[in-house]
Scaffold this active site. Sequence first.
Site, PDB file in Angstrom:
ATOM      1  N   HIS A  90      50.272 -11.225  35.328  1.00  0.00           N
ATOM      2  CA  HIS A  90      50.158  -9.802  35.003  1.00  0.00           C
ATOM      3  C   HIS A  90      50.589  -8.975  36.203  1.00  0.00           C
ATOM      4  CE1 HIS A  90      48.477  -6.028  33.568  1.00  0.00           C
ATOM      5  NE2 HIS A  90      48.508  -6.585  32.379  1.00  0.00           N
TER       6      HIS A  90
ATOM      7  N   HIS B 121      55.956  -8.075  27.232  1.00  0.00           N
ATOM      8  CA  HIS B 121      54.841  -7.136  27.032  1.00  0.00           C
ATOM      9  C   HIS B 121      54.068  -7.619  25.815  1.00  0.00           C
ATOM     10  CE1 HIS B 121      52.607  -3.527  27.386  1.00  0.00           C
ATOM     11  NE2 HIS B 121      53.477  -2.628  26.940  1.00  0.00           N
TER      12      HIS B 121
ATOM     13  N   ASP C  77      47.266 -11.730  26.137  1.00  0.00           N
ATOM     14  CA  ASP C  77      48.040 -12.340  25.051  1.00  0.00           C
ATOM     15  C   ASP C  77      47.828 -13.841  24.927  1.00  0.00           C
ATOM     16  OD1 ASP C  77      49.287 -10.032  24.115  1.00  0.00           O
ATOM     17  OD2 ASP C  77      50.715 -10.067  25.757  1.00  0.00           O
TER      18      ASP C  77
HETATM   19  N1  ACO Z   1      54.565 -18.206  34.549  1.00  0.00           N
HETATM   20  C1  ACO Z   1      55.020 -18.761  35.696  1.00  0.00           C
HETATM   21  N2  ACO Z   1      55.279 -18.034  36.813  1.00  0.00           N
HETATM   22  C2  ACO Z   1      55.053 -16.717  36.744  1.00  0.00           C
HETATM   23  C3  ACO Z   1      54.580 -16.095  35.585  1.00  0.00           C
HETATM   24  C4  ACO Z   1      54.321 -16.884  34.449  1.00  0.00           C
HETATM   25  N3  ACO Z   1      53.887 -16.369  33.338  1.00  0.00           N
HETATM   26  N4  ACO Z   1      54.459 -14.775  35.814  1.00  0.00           N
HETATM   27  C5  ACO Z   1      54.851 -14.566  37.060  1.00  0.00           C
HETATM   28  N5  ACO Z   1      55.220 -15.743  37.630  1.00  0.00           N
HETATM   29  C6  ACO Z   1      55.708 -15.943  38.993  1.00  0.00           C
HETATM   30  C7  ACO Z   1      57.161 -15.488  39.078  1.00  0.00           C
HETATM   31  O1  ACO Z   1      58.053 -16.523  38.765  1.00  0.00           O
HETATM   32  C8  ACO Z   1      57.241 -15.017  40.496  1.00  0.00           C
HETATM   33  O2  ACO Z   1      57.377 -16.153  41.317  1.00  0.00           O
HETATM   34  P1  ACO Z   1      58.293 -16.081  42.656  1.00  0.00           P
HETATM   35  O3  ACO Z   1      57.621 -15.079  43.529  1.00  0.00           O
HETATM   36  O4  ACO Z   1      58.269 -17.467  43.165  1.00  0.00           O
HETATM   37  O5  ACO Z   1      59.645 -15.624  42.191  1.00  0.00           O
HETATM   38  C9  ACO Z   1      55.863 -14.410  40.764  1.00  0.00           C
HETATM   39  O6  ACO Z   1      54.973 -15.067  39.840  1.00  0.00           O
HETATM   40  C10 ACO Z   1      55.819 -12.926  40.508  1.00  0.00           C
HETATM   41  O7  ACO Z   1      56.311 -12.707  39.198  1.00  0.00           O
HETATM   42  P2  ACO Z   1      56.963 -11.373  38.696  1.00  0.00           P
HETATM   43  O8  ACO Z   1      57.766 -11.658  37.475  1.00  0.00           O
HETATM   44  O9  ACO Z   1      57.636 -10.679  39.821  1.00  0.00           O
HETATM   45  O10 ACO Z   1      55.684 -10.555  38.293  1.00  0.00           O
HETATM   46  P3  ACO Z   1      55.699  -9.213  37.491  1.00  0.00           P
HETATM   47  O11 ACO Z   1      54.528  -8.453  37.947  1.00  0.00           O
HETATM   48  O12 ACO Z   1      57.010  -8.535  37.562  1.00  0.00           O
HETATM   49  O13 ACO Z   1      55.553  -9.709  35.987  1.00  0.00           O
HETATM   50  C11 ACO Z   1      54.758 -10.296  33.908  1.00  0.00           C
HETATM   51  C12 ACO Z   1      54.421  -9.615  35.232  1.00  0.00           C
HETATM   52  C13 ACO Z   1      56.014  -9.655  33.305  1.00  0.00           C
HETATM   53  C14 ACO Z   1      53.612 -10.062  32.949  1.00  0.00           C
HETATM   54  C15 ACO Z   1      54.970 -11.799  34.157  1.00  0.00           C
HETATM   55  O14 ACO Z   1      53.803 -12.358  34.693  1.00  0.00           O
HETATM   56  C16 ACO Z   1      55.395 -12.535  32.906  1.00  0.00           C
HETATM   57  O15 ACO Z   1      56.582 -12.532  32.580  1.00  0.00           O
HETATM   58  N6  ACO Z   1      54.437 -13.178  32.179  1.00  0.00           N
HETATM   59  C17 ACO Z   1      54.767 -13.877  30.961  1.00  0.00           C
HETATM   60  C18 ACO Z   1      54.904 -12.900  29.814  1.00  0.00           C
HETATM   61  C19 ACO Z   1      53.589 -12.328  29.385  1.00  0.00           C
HETATM   62  O16 ACO Z   1      52.615 -13.031  29.190  1.00  0.00           O
HETATM   63  N7  ACO Z   1      53.571 -10.997  29.182  1.00  0.00           N
HETATM   64  C20 ACO Z   1      52.397 -10.278  28.744  1.00  0.00           C
HETATM   65  C21 ACO Z   1      51.816  -9.492  29.865  1.00  0.00           C
HETATM   66  S1  ACO Z   1      50.343  -8.656  29.356  1.00  0.00           S
HETATM   67  C22 ACO Z   1      50.902  -7.405  28.430  1.00  0.00           C
HETATM   68  O17 ACO Z   1      51.960  -6.877  28.604  1.00  0.00           O
HETATM   69  C23 ACO Z   1      50.100  -6.969  27.329  1.00  0.00           C
END
Ligand code: ACO
Length: 473
Positions: A346, A307, A402
């Site tokens: 996201h 987050h 971010d």
């Molecule tokens: N890098 C690479 N792959 C990603 C990323 C990423 N940052 N985010 C999602 N994916 C991929 C996952 O591996 C998954 O792939 P799969 O279907 O082959 O398993 C698919 O995209 C879906 O990902 P989820 O984790 O299920 O997506 P979710 O909606 O649960 O997660 C989140 C969203 C937590 C923001 C995620 O994108 C992440 O961890 N990002 C990195 C951390 C980050 O930048 N957080 C800040 C978010 S903005 C905020 O909170 C202010």
Amino acid sequence: METRTDKITEIVLKAARKARRETSSAPQQEGRGRANWPLDCTVGPGLEGAIACETKIGFVNGTRGELTYCGYDIFDLCAYSTFEEVSYLLLYGRMPTAKQFASFKRKLVKSRSLPHTLRLLMGFPLEQMHPMACLRLGTNLMRQRLTWQDSDAARPDSVAAIAADEDSIPMETIPKGEQKAIYEFKKRKTERPAKVPEGTEDAAGLAACIRLISGLSTIAAAVARVRDHKLPIEPDPELGHAANYLYMMNGVRPTPEQERIMDIALILHADHGMNASTFASMVVASTLSDIYFSIGSGIAALSGPLHGGANEAVLVMLEKIGHPDNVDAWFDKAMRRKKKIMGMGHRVYKTYDPRARILGPLASYVARDNPDAALLLRIARKLEKRVVESLGKEKNIFPNVDYYSGIVYKAMGIHRNMFTPVFAVSRVAGWTARVHEYLKKNRIFRPRALYVGAFGKEYKPLDERGRGKTTSR
Ligand code: ACO
């Protein structure tokens, strides 16, 4: 003559034009209109898709990459408004008149000075705690100082004790256990006085929201200074919120340009739908706990790297990559290891996050005369290209808020540990507004979990369970 702040406005407006050009034909996002409870909706793990309440505060259009606060587009707010005005908008649901705004700003000025809370806070080892932990503690100390939430319990007068002698910070003089413990503080019965002292108030009302919106910046700035072995600085009543925050942190009055960039960063982070920290705040408030406690929970939730903690993690990642030439190898390895790229992806945006559309160009602007930031930006741009090429179409992974914010903050002299607190200093406006709105039609949050464990197990006494390892479930 065009000033530097005009240039920043032009950057925002240019980003807005580009966003509108690229996204206006995308489909509309669901999630608007009145609810007819109970609702039928598809819910995924992590409550994805669940609808918890109605709100007039803000809307995230994840398919178009749009963000709206109380009907106003985020690009317009960044171009023309201030964090104070946006806070008013979120709390009251409308733009203030000149008179209302002047009165609101007077309240913010009054709430910004927290000498007693800071004195209490400085009794803790802030330099050993993560700033988000300090911030969370700070909201508790505000609660203690400004409200009478706990006043009917006997409690030590810690303000006097800390002021009297540093060694008399709460502890047992001889650790002999509860029965024989001698506390350095005298136990004192503190009854709620017939007349509540000036400066204390209801911990669940609008006044508490304003106190928190204003006071959190004072606490965050003080934490930054104490961690840097400096004493906190009193706010300057002549400065606005963003300028004061920078001034209290850095000890010098910011330039109009720095103030404007910080103001935009605060506006951009102020609210964002039912994100994890907002939801955490609302869950706590829904128990009819109070706003100070609920904001403390929001801070805790925001600190995580999935987050708000991602802004700090992005900078660590970019510094680790070290040079644009290393991006390809680093990215390929990250993909092989199925690593998530910080600042990318996201839950709601399946396109470019509008906040990143503003922060990206702002990062370029601040990096133009800052070689460290310029290097990080070159790495970030190259990595973005790789991520979007590989994961953009396939998985809708694009930069989020971010991704570029850390470069902007770094160029403004903010230490990387303080990036997530900047987020909290802003998001407190959305947390308080949403809690305040929700409490008007409060219903305690209580989702369910599907039980997938066993039933009917026979209980065995400890000595009959064998010596080996047992599996946990
Ligand atoms: N890098 C690479 N792959 C990603 C990323 C990423 N940052 N985010 C999602 N994916 C991929 C996952 O591996 C998954 O792939 P799969 O279907 O082959 O398993 C698919 O995209 C879906 O990902 P989820 O984790 O299920 O997506 P979710 O909606 O649960 O997660 C989140 C969203 C937590 C923001 C995620 O994108 C992440 O961890 N990002 C990195 C951390 C980050 O930048 N957080 C800040 C978010 S903005 C905020 O909170 C202010």
